[in-house]
Design an enzyme around this catalytic site. Sequence first.
Site, PDB file in Angstrom:
ATOM      1  N   THR A 118       3.922  30.603  -2.071  1.00  0.00           N
ATOM      2  CA  THR A 118       2.091  30.486  -2.481  1.00  0.00           C
ATOM      3  C   THR A 118       2.166  30.741  -4.236  1.00  0.00           C
ATOM      4  O   THR A 118       2.389  31.179  -4.489  1.00  0.00           O
ATOM      5  CB  THR A 118       2.118  31.326  -1.574  1.00  0.00           C
ATOM      6  OG1 THR A 118       1.669  32.206  -0.337  1.00  0.00           O
ATOM      7  CG2 THR A 118      -0.538  31.225  -2.127  1.00  0.00           C
ATOM      8  N   GLN A 119       1.254  29.795  -4.147  1.00  0.00           N
ATOM      9  CA  GLN A 119       1.419  29.457  -5.825  1.00  0.00           C
ATOM     10  C   GLN A 119      -0.900  29.450  -6.218  1.00  0.00           C
ATOM     11  O   GLN A 119      -0.487  30.327  -7.320  1.00  0.00           O
ATOM     12  CB  GLN A 119       1.776  28.321  -6.636  1.00  0.00           C
ATOM     13  CG  GLN A 119       3.248  27.922  -6.194  1.00  0.00           C
ATOM     14  CD  GLN A 119       4.271  28.712  -6.769  1.00  0.00           C
ATOM     15  OE1 GLN A 119       3.712  29.831  -7.769  1.00  0.00           O
ATOM     16  NE2 GLN A 119       4.922  29.253  -6.389  1.00  0.00           N
TER      17      GLN A 119
END
Lengths: 266, 237, 272
Positions: free
Chosen positions: A43-44
């Site tokens: 997840t960014q």
Amino acid sequence: MDHFPMNWGRPRNDALDAYGTYPIAQRPYNGPTDAFSAGVQHTQQPIVTGTSVLAIKYKDGIMMAADNLASYGSLARFKDIQRLHPVGTNTVIGAGGDMSDFQYIQNFLDQLMIEEFTEQDGHSLGPSEIHEYLSRVMYARRSKMNPLWNSLIVGGFKDGKRFLSYVDLLGTTYSASTLATGYGSYIAQPLLRKAVEGNEDTLTEDEAVKIIEQSMKVLYYRDARSLNKYQIAKITADGVIVSESRSAETQWSFAEGIRGYGAQTQ
Amino acid sequence: MPDMVALSRQQPQERQFNPYSENGGTILAISGADFSVIAGDTRQSEGYSIQTRYAPKVFRLTDKAVLAVNGFAADGNMFVKQVRQRLEWYRHAHAKDMPLRAIARLIQTMLYARRFFPYYVYNILGGIEDDGSGAVYSFDPVGSYERESCRAAGAAQSLVQPFLDNQIYFKNQVPQPGMTHPKHLPLGTVGDGLEMFVVLAKGSPLYGLENFDGVQEMTSTHEGERIFVVRRNLKRD
Amino acid sequence: MFRNTYDSDNTVFSPQGRLHQVEYALEAVKQGSAAVGLRSKTHSILLALKRSTGELASYQQKMFRIDDHVGIAIAGLTSDARVLSNFMRQQAMSSKMAFNRPVPVNRLVSAIADKAQVNTQEYGRRPYGVGFLVIGQDQSGPHLYEFSPSGNSYEYYAMSIGARSQSAKTYLEKHYESFADCSLEDLIKHGLHALRETLQQDKDLNVNNTSVGIVGPPSKHEKTTSVNFRILEGETIQPFLDTMIPKDAPEAAAASEAAPAASTDEDVQMAE
């Protein structure tokens, strides 16, 4: 690393498990889960998000509030999402940030509570234990550069004691008599502090509700990612109650003359 | 089409999750001949927001060791938790507390083990050595350390350290003719903190500590080293 | 030494439905010197008899601290006890790390009992040759448990394990109803009397051969203010030994009469 703290502190290989006392089937597995795990992305950024959660201490326990909106960027995508989640009989967690990560958290906490219940030995996980566990998971995930993208507030009441604490995607924790996440930490926190600090032991339930209502209303006026539909949770000696959705009386006539605020055509 | 040209020159942007934060605050420690004082404020902040006014960053490790951690609070709390577990295993193995100099070396190895994903934490360890002398060890985030008489770290380091250099090391001070600077300061002249741990060596006098405002003793017996805590309120701005 | 046909593998039942290897493991517990545990409303305590291999040797270690709130006394193979106590310490720390909660004592005991059970069923293993008395304090108050190599664990008001522990058990059965309201000093006195029953006629308890483990508020004879588990050894137990009623006093004599005669191969001195 294994991010489930239940496995921590236990031997992982023969160098540590010198006596080989663990049956193989019970040893935690810490290797890659599949051959392509190196290609899995982390997840960014959050996608479907919830905004602020508010929480205060008052005479009888803890009161929390969060609206029912899950946004997709600036789109008000889901308008009936519950962001206050009871865990066991004396704890509520409220979440801002990524809603899918929050649902994952709800799932593993529910699982944890079932495991605890299954022991049937009179011991149970209270708010402080749940908060500690959550912060271990959050910190472990951030250390893997794969965070659960949330700001969480854990509120509870157990053995005559109020508990209110915060944890976020970095694993940062703190507690205070008023807490707010996200936009609420800028807009609502000063209002909450002014009303609550020093009065934690005298504030009645009605007064607490008024403070929360007022703060949620201000947030709705100011926060473009909020919704005038929210729930209030209270955690007291009697247990957990999460209210039905409610809304605040708002007045938008002032906006008519302001360019960019209302529905001006010109 | 000048716009298109400008677009194509743009570098690809990489968004990366930043696993660190900075939670402010200041810590400080001073040692004397037979005592050590370790202090830290209790405010935790991020950016312009105060998260809480009471999040201690000074931790008692043993009867004669106190650790102050400053920087990224999540790393700091985790680090203290891990140091404490290592000390517990030492207690199980040796049926005694780890000596201060050994704790200092332990902290170095634990910090350096994370050389390429460091704990973003400045540590100051204070306490009493086995020989009864007061000691302060200061560390950088990846484990370089040394024993000193005093050290400040954190947001106000650049204000506090020069003050300590002047008051403790007598930098820029000239002694009276025929006199020399004292080797160690007496406890009475060592300042006042927001949360302050005072560790006294075995048999050390109290130096008037018993009359201090808001002092509380943490040790259970009066026969060994004694640890006192002093708590003060910050200006509530 | 006797031998059975069905005793070479612990996973094979005898035609009588018994697991001989497991029963031999229980015998190993009986070879170890005795340990006694008692519980009141406020305290749990352990007492153990330490053996020495001779005049020149030190005394064996009979008690282990697991965590601030838990401790054990052992009878049987000390090396097996070290493996299990190491495991218990890890469990205790895991609980502290994950939940910041002292591990509930019953779960600690169940965990080692489950490990012991695996050894009675899995191919190529042997049962542990050691029994524990586990004391601890948690949310539900003070506790005393017995753990044995068969994988059984039970909670008790008072219990004894090890060599000639039946004599101590007889004493405890006679007096246990009074333990709940006992002061710590009286509880230790009862424990010492029970432990003394496991000795040979010409031997007596002294500061060298006795260990006392306590969980709960300190006694007036202790210097600490801690309620955590602590082990008293050496001179610190003299004040407690002084409270004992001498063996030949009428009360003590009555208790020892009830004890069955001990066999001759058990001695405070360890066999070569």
